[in-house]
Design a protein around this motif. Structure first.
Motif, short mmCIF file in Angstrom:
data_model
loop_
_atom_site.label_atom_id
_atom_site.label_comp_id
_atom_site.label_asym_id
_atom_site.label_seq_id
_atom_site.Cartn_x
_atom_site.Cartn_y
_atom_site.Cartn_z
N ASP A 11 24.85 18.05 24.44
CA ASP A 11 25.38 19.35 24.85
C ASP A 11 25.95 20.07 23.62
OD1 ASP A 11 25.90 21.37 26.68
OD2 ASP A 11 27.92 20.65 27.11
N HIS A 13 28.46 23.67 22.82
CA HIS A 13 29.18 24.86 23.29
C HIS A 13 29.65 25.68 22.10
CE1 HIS A 13 29.82 24.45 27.71
NE2 HIS A 13 29.33 23.26 27.42
N HIS A 45 30.28 16.60 29.10
CA HIS A 45 29.00 17.08 29.65
C HIS A 45 27.84 16.21 29.16
CE1 HIS A 45 30.75 21.40 30.29
NE2 HIS A 45 31.39 20.47 30.95
MG MG Z 1 28.12 21.99 28.67
#
Ligand code: MG
Length: 164
Positions: A11, A13, A45
């Motif tokens: 993941d 961000h 995540h």
């Molecule tokens: Mg995420």
């Protein structure tokens, strides 16, 4: 023989001003934090996706659609716990979880044990089954410029009828 399955999650961000920096369920002091529909905890995540993938149960976007207001601003520990409950219902227990966090700053090492404890508590396993490592991107790419945090996570699942 117990069955085993491996899982992989990733993941990323964006980091923006005015948001807390959440790393594995711990808030790390910093001048920016993850943008995202939930609290944006990229580590949790990635782990969630690793577990769901290992159990062949889909992915985090399917289970917690960004279009669903229920997950707006959600604590990602809740997302992980919800996914883990599905994994356990499917007959799996966690062997171990390992992760690599890519973050230019701040340094994560002094927070590592707190992050491990936070993840282990959320997963309901001993801390010896959880490890995290942190790397910078040597000033290169979105992570290197301080614009993003990324995380790779792997897990091993063991069939629950076998001793783990
Ligand atoms: Mg995420």
């Amino acid at each position: 023989m117990p069955e085993v399955r491996s899982g992989l999650g990733w993941d990323l961000h964006r980091l923006v001003a005015g948001r807390p920096l959440m790393v594995g369920g711990i808030e790390i002091p910093h001048d920016r934090g993850e943008d995202g529909h939930s609290d944006g905890d990229a580590v949790l995540h990635a782990i969630t996706d690793a577990l769901l993938g290992a159990a062949a149960l889909g992915d985090i976007g399917e289970m917690f659609p960004p279009s669903d207001p229920a997950w707006k601003g959600a604590d990602s520990r809740k997302l992980l716990a919800t996914a883990l409950a599905r994994v356990r219902e499917s007959g799996w227990e966690i062997g171990n979880v390992d992760a690599v966090i890519a973050l230019e700053r701040p340094k994560i090492l002094s927070h590592r044990e707190a992050i491990r404890d936070s993840i282990a508590e959320t997963l309901g396993v001993g801390r010896e089954r959880v490890f995290v490592k942190a790397k910078t991107s040597e000033g290169v790419d979105a992570v290197g410029s301080g614009a993003a945090i990324a995380c790779w996570a792997t897990c091993l699942l063991i069939s629950a009828e076998a001793p783990v």
